[in-house]
Motif scaffolding. Structure first.
Motif, PDB file in Angstrom:
ATOM      1  N   PRO A 464       6.108  14.962   8.397  1.00  0.00           N
ATOM      2  CA  PRO A 464       5.608  13.546   8.285  1.00  0.00           C
ATOM      3  C   PRO A 464       3.986  12.814   7.825  1.00  0.00           C
ATOM      4  O   PRO A 464       3.447  13.183   9.052  1.00  0.00           O
ATOM      5  N   LEU A 465       3.879  11.729   7.040  1.00  0.00           N
ATOM      6  CA  LEU A 465       3.064  11.447   7.255  1.00  0.00           C
ATOM      7  C   LEU A 465       3.057   9.833   7.453  1.00  0.00           C
ATOM      8  O   LEU A 465       3.447   9.074   6.973  1.00  0.00           O
ATOM      9  N   VAL A 466       1.538   9.084   7.873  1.00  0.00           N
ATOM     10  CA  VAL A 466       2.110   7.480   7.540  1.00  0.00           C
ATOM     11  C   VAL A 466       0.359   7.236   7.286  1.00  0.00           C
ATOM     12  O   VAL A 466      -1.043   8.419   8.357  1.00  0.00           O
ATOM     13  N   ILE A 467      -0.297   6.168   6.909  1.00  0.00           N
ATOM     14  CA  ILE A 467      -1.581   5.936   6.352  1.00  0.00           C
ATOM     15  C   ILE A 467      -1.444   4.593   7.130  1.00  0.00           C
ATOM     16  O   ILE A 467      -1.212   3.613   6.661  1.00  0.00           O
ATOM     17  N   LEU A 468      -2.709   4.644   7.328  1.00  0.00           N
ATOM     18  CA  LEU A 468      -2.991   3.091   7.934  1.00  0.00           C
ATOM     19  C   LEU A 468      -4.083   2.366   7.244  1.00  0.00           C
ATOM     20  O   LEU A 468      -4.957   3.426   6.989  1.00  0.00           O
ATOM     21  N   VAL A 469      -4.327   0.913   7.319  1.00  0.00           N
ATOM     22  CA  VAL A 469      -4.369   0.313   6.154  1.00  0.00           C
ATOM     23  C   VAL A 469      -4.892  -0.932   6.054  1.00  0.00           C
ATOM     24  O   VAL A 469      -4.810  -1.207   7.538  1.00  0.00           O
ATOM     25  N   ASN A 470      -6.237  -1.784   6.037  1.00  0.00           N
ATOM     26  CA  ASN A 470      -6.334  -3.079   6.225  1.00  0.00           C
ATOM     27  C   ASN A 470      -6.610  -3.912   4.779  1.00  0.00           C
ATOM     28  O   ASN A 470      -7.084  -3.336   4.030  1.00  0.00           O
ATOM     29  N   GLU A 471      -7.587  -5.464   5.362  1.00  0.00           N
ATOM     30  CA  GLU A 471      -7.997  -5.608   3.719  1.00  0.00           C
ATOM     31  C   GLU A 471      -9.231  -5.172   3.404  1.00  0.00           C
ATOM     32  O   GLU A 471      -9.567  -5.224   2.736  1.00  0.00           O
ATOM     33  N   LEU A 472     -10.031  -4.438   4.070  1.00  0.00           N
ATOM     34  CA  LEU A 472     -11.109  -4.271   4.213  1.00  0.00           C
ATOM     35  C   LEU A 472     -11.093  -2.266   3.433  1.00  0.00           C
ATOM     36  O   LEU A 472     -11.946  -1.732   3.205  1.00  0.00           O
ATOM     37  N   SER A 473     -10.124  -1.920   3.366  1.00  0.00           N
ATOM     38  CA  SER A 473     -10.328  -0.716   3.163  1.00  0.00           C
ATOM     39  C   SER A 473      -9.301  -0.929   1.373  1.00  0.00           C
ATOM     40  O   SER A 473      -8.955  -1.493   1.149  1.00  0.00           O
ATOM     41  N   ALA A 474     -10.562  -0.383   0.730  1.00  0.00           N
ATOM     42  CA  ALA A 474     -11.354   0.075  -0.278  1.00  0.00           C
ATOM     43  C   ALA A 474     -11.423   1.334  -1.645  1.00  0.00           C
ATOM     44  O   ALA A 474     -11.542   2.001  -0.794  1.00  0.00           O
ATOM     45  N   SER A 475     -11.647   0.953  -2.832  1.00  0.00           N
ATOM     46  CA  SER A 475     -11.645   1.796  -3.908  1.00  0.00           C
ATOM     47  C   SER A 475     -10.978   3.342  -3.022  1.00  0.00           C
ATOM     48  O   SER A 475     -10.102   3.538  -3.369  1.00  0.00           O
ATOM     49  N   ALA A 476     -11.890   4.269  -2.816  1.00  0.00           N
ATOM     50  CA  ALA A 476     -11.023   5.346  -2.910  1.00  0.00           C
ATOM     51  C   ALA A 476      -9.802   5.205  -1.655  1.00  0.00           C
ATOM     52  O   ALA A 476      -8.697   6.374  -1.749  1.00  0.00           O
ATOM     53  N   SER A 477      -9.671   4.755  -1.167  1.00  0.00           N
ATOM     54  CA  SER A 477      -8.966   4.676   0.328  1.00  0.00           C
ATOM     55  C   SER A 477      -7.942   4.137  -0.680  1.00  0.00           C
ATOM     56  O   SER A 477      -5.993   4.510  -0.465  1.00  0.00           O
ATOM     57  N   GLU A 478      -8.286   2.850  -1.614  1.00  0.00           N
ATOM     58  CA  GLU A 478      -7.232   2.509  -2.113  1.00  0.00           C
ATOM     59  C   GLU A 478      -6.454   3.501  -3.158  1.00  0.00           C
ATOM     60  O   GLU A 478      -5.149   3.742  -3.196  1.00  0.00           O
ATOM     61  N   ILE A 479      -7.006   4.468  -3.362  1.00  0.00           N
ATOM     62  CA  ILE A 479      -6.713   5.432  -4.529  1.00  0.00           C
ATOM     63  C   ILE A 479      -6.021   6.672  -3.766  1.00  0.00           C
ATOM     64  O   ILE A 479      -4.481   6.739  -3.947  1.00  0.00           O
ATOM     65  N   MET A 480      -6.122   6.788  -2.324  1.00  0.00           N
ATOM     66  CA  MET A 480      -5.597   7.993  -1.909  1.00  0.00           C
ATOM     67  C   MET A 480      -4.259   7.054  -1.477  1.00  0.00           C
ATOM     68  O   MET A 480      -3.060   8.015  -1.250  1.00  0.00           O
ATOM     69  N   SER A 481      -4.047   6.280  -0.636  1.00  0.00           N
ATOM     70  CA  SER A 481      -3.037   5.404  -0.468  1.00  0.00           C
ATOM     71  C   SER A 481      -1.548   4.870  -1.421  1.00  0.00           C
ATOM     72  O   SER A 481      -0.320   5.346  -1.032  1.00  0.00           O
ATOM     73  N   ALA A 482      -2.156   4.773  -2.900  1.00  0.00           N
ATOM     74  CA  ALA A 482      -1.891   4.466  -3.580  1.00  0.00           C
ATOM     75  C   ALA A 482      -0.782   5.363  -4.653  1.00  0.00           C
ATOM     76  O   ALA A 482       0.489   5.658  -4.820  1.00  0.00           O
ATOM     77  N   ALA A 483      -1.085   7.023  -4.184  1.00  0.00           N
ATOM     78  CA  ALA A 483      -1.233   8.068  -4.517  1.00  0.00           C
ATOM     79  C   ALA A 483       0.495   8.540  -3.781  1.00  0.00           C
ATOM     80  O   ALA A 483       1.108   8.808  -3.855  1.00  0.00           O
ATOM     81  N   MET A 484      -0.150   8.618  -2.498  1.00  0.00           N
ATOM     82  CA  MET A 484       0.707   9.207  -1.808  1.00  0.00           C
ATOM     83  C   MET A 484       2.299   7.687  -1.669  1.00  0.00           C
ATOM     84  O   MET A 484       3.511   8.292  -1.145  1.00  0.00           O
TER      85      MET A 484
END
Length: 715
Positions: A464-484
């Protein structure tokens, strides 16, 4: 952080050297080999040839540049008169024509006028501060400079300075008055200073502060510094992430990339006329203080050997940084306006911040008889010169393998406040959680898309995998989150949407574009050369990544995303890549539903949401009283209202956090305060409602396979 892709840079450079070899610049082609004109020629050429979406140099561009440049020169409108603006207006629609022939007449005119107005301002502020302020007078000051016009007469200019200086002095007055009251309360025999004495001392403090500002700032500025403002305004018309690095700034950029920063450990940004904290570097003085946070505004800066602080409101970002940074071991006191509107002084001891403090770190989480893992990743770092030596993906893989030896049953990847980094690193990291397949799509102007894939069929973590983000998660963080998210591999918990930066930058040394240069160092240009897209074809540009489970945070109502920046590139989409979703979860959608239900009933999150709305209301309040009694009443009311949200910091989960076993072994022989840093981090995690919900989601997620564990891990 900007995405700097060495491979793309080499390809672009090779292509242009081949295609434009005959166009290499040389100072000999100019009748006037002026460095400024050469810089304009090189910058405008590179922008037009290499930018992902080059802007036409036309009248519309000229008007925007005119407006933005004047605002950059005089953001609080206390130098230029309306007559100056009227004089400048004749250039409003022909700056583009000047740029095409490398003419810098517009800059020369504004520069000469600015220098003249600065000299006049020196006399004005001294005259204003020679007379006492009446803090019993009922008047207000409007800090919304954007909607305030330019003055027409010297009398109006003096009145504008009077209001701004009275506002600055009012803060000093309150500080001194409060100190006097506290001294009296401590010692009843103490004789307090009179209001007249306090006013005089506060005014003298303002005078010394602004004298320092003019003497250390304006008097030290060279013509090159002013021209850098002009060039930066030109390049920023293309998009928010294209910017010019003057030679001095380029040196600082190179130093940062080399692995060391000296100062307080905070990344700053100018928004309107305020200097805001946009990132705290883990392990740095600002982070260690526990008193600063993202979105705090720095109002004043005081050195340890100076009696009075310098007001940096309205100051250029580079000059404000010069006051704030300093050698290791020296102290600096910052007057901070907190996100909730309260004002406090924070004293920090400057230090050398090793960038290793921004690397991945892991924690073992215990909840009942279950064990989970948390990995905090501040950025997607990478050493382009030695990929195997330093790579965020490799470090995360190592942490996962170490935690698997301790039997973790679920994993949280925390990408909150992660501003991005290396594209290759994020592709490799996504591959740790999927068998193989596309991770992100990249497109350059006029070229077919390029799909970046994970080709390694091994999976480091299949649980099981959970990813935490907020409004300041940007660029590569968004690539990772979007792919997952597209693979349905992880559940994303966090803000309504992430930052929304869907562009890729390269840093180009402008000196490489000049042949036989005798004009000196031209600096560098950070240039947007590509856009990236999700594997489903959509862009994260402007829209960001929308969380599966939306939770409020204190930035929920503040304008901090790409969509709130000037000149952002538009959202668009391309064809989806060929991929198959993860099929090992038995109750993916049901788990999301359960989490949303829990979050809707969570009292802590409701309080956080109320606080976010209150903070937004304070930010929008632009009218401040110059009457001390009303000013103090408003300050006290803010403090009282802020007390309502103090329980946010008192929240406590029922989770237990500890370092992985391998890290515990390091504590005994460590000399870098590693244990103290980890203890502080664990204490913070134990009060984190978002981590708590992430663990709840991991508990709910059921997989169709048993988690693979490893017996030993090689270092």
């Amino acid at each position: 952080m900007k995405n700097i892709m060495k491979r793309n840079y080499k390809a672009l450079l090779l292509l242009l050297l081949l295609a434009f070899a005959s166009c290499s610049f040389t100072t000999k082609t100019f009748a006037d080999p002026d460095k400024d004109k050469l810089l304009v020629q090189v910058v405008t050429y590179v922008l037009q040839q290499l930018h992902f979406d080059p802007v036409d140099f036309n009248d519309a561009f000229s008007k925007e540049l005119f407006s933005d440049y004047i605002e950059n020169l005089d953001p609080v409108k206390r130098y230029f008169y309306q007559s100056d603006i009227d004089d400048f207006k004749k250039f409003e629609t022909n700056i583009d024509d000047q740029l095409k022939v490398y003419d810098i007449t517009f800059f020369n005119v504004t520069y000469d006028r600015m220098i003249k107005r600065i000299e006049e301002a020196k006399q004005i502020y001294k005259e204003v501060l020679s007379e006492p302020f009446d803090f019993s007078k009922d008047e207000t000051f409007n800090t919304d400079y954007e909607h305030v016009g330019y003055v027409k007469t010297k009398k109006e200019m003096k009145e504008r300075w009077r209001q701004q200086l009275k506002f600055s002095t009012l803060s000093n007055y309150d500080d001194i008055y409060t100190e006097e009251k506290q001294a009296k309360e401590k010692d009843p025999s103490y004789v307090m200073k009179s209001e007249k004495e306090i006013e005089k001392e506060a005014r003298e403090s303002t005078l010394k502060s602004i004298n320092i500002y003019f003497n250390d700032y304006f008097d030290d500025l060279q013509r090159d510094d002013w021209f850098s403002i002009y060039v930066n305004t030109i390049v920023e018309e293309f998009d928010p992430h294209t910017y010019y690095l003057a030679p001095r700034n380029k040196e600082e950029f190179d130093m940062k990339m080399s692995g060391k920063l000296e100062g307080i450990g905070a990344r700053l940004q100018k928004r309107n006329d305020y200097i805001k904290i946009v990132e705290l570097i883990s392990g740095g003085p600002a982070w260690r203080s526990n008193e600063l946070e993202v979105e705090d505004v720095i109002l004043k800066v005081k050195q340890e050997n100076e009696q009075y602080p310098v007001n940096i409101v309205g100051m250029r970002i580079n000059d404000a940084i010069e006051y704030i940074k300093g050698p290791k071991g020296t102290k600096v006191t910052l007057t901070i306006k907190k996100v909730d509107g309260t004002i406090k002084d924070v004293t920090l001891t400057r230090d050398v911040i090793e960038l290793q403090e921004t690397y991945a770190k892991a924690s073992i989480v215990k909840k009942g008889d279950m064990t989970f893992g948390v990995i905090d990743l501040p950025s997607f770092y990478l050493d382009f010169n030695n990929y195997k030596k330093l790579n965020a993906a490799t470090d995360v893989k190592k942490e996962i393998e170490q935690m698997k030896t301790q039997g973790i049953e679920g994993l949280v990847l925390d990408l909150r406040n992660n501003g991005g980094g290396s594209l290759p690193a994020v592709v490799d990291m996504a591959g740790l959680f999927i068998k193989d397949g596309p991770v992100v799509q990249v497109r350059s102007t006029g070229e077919p898309k390029h799909v970046l894939e994970d080709r390694d069929k091994s999976i480091t973590w299949d649980g099981p995998l959970v990813i935490l983000v907020n409004e300041l998660s940007a660029s590569a963080s968004e690539i990772m989150s979007a792919a997952m998210q597209d693979y349905k591999r992880a559940i994303i918990i966090g803000s309504k949407q992430t930052y929304g930066k869907g562009t890729v930058q390269n840093v180009l040394d402008l000196n490489n574009w000049v042949r036989n240069n005798t004009s000196g160092d031209l600096g560098a240009l950070a240039l947007t050369t590509q856009k990236y897209y999700r594997i489903n074809g959509g862009s994260v540009q402007l829209e960001g990544v929308k969380s599966d489970v939306v939770v409020p945070d204190r930035y929920s109502y503040i304008d901090v995303g790409e969509k709130d920046k000037p000149n952002p590139l538009p959202w668009d989409e391309i064809d989806a890549a060929n991929y198959s979703t993860w099929n090992n979860y038995l109750d993916y959608d049901e788990t999301i539903k359960k989490s949303k239900e829990r979050m809707s009933k969570n009292a802590q999150l409701k309080l956080i949401d109320e606080n976010a709305k209150w903070v937004k209301s304070k930010i929008d309040d632009k009218i401040v009283p110059l009457n001390y009694k009303k000013y103090k009443e408003e300050m006290n009311l803010n403090d009282k209202e802020a007390e309502r949200f103090e329980p946010i910091g008192d929240y406590k989960t029922n989770l237990t956090f500890e370092s992985p076993n391998y890290e515990k072994e390091l504590f005994a022989k460590d000399t870098t305060d590693l244990k103290e840093k980890r203890d502080r981090w664990h204490q913070s995690l134990s009060k984190d409602v978002y981590i708590e919900e992430a663990i709840n989601v991991l508990q709910d997620l059921k997989t169709s396979n048993n988690i693979k564990k490893v017996a030993t891990v090689k270092d």
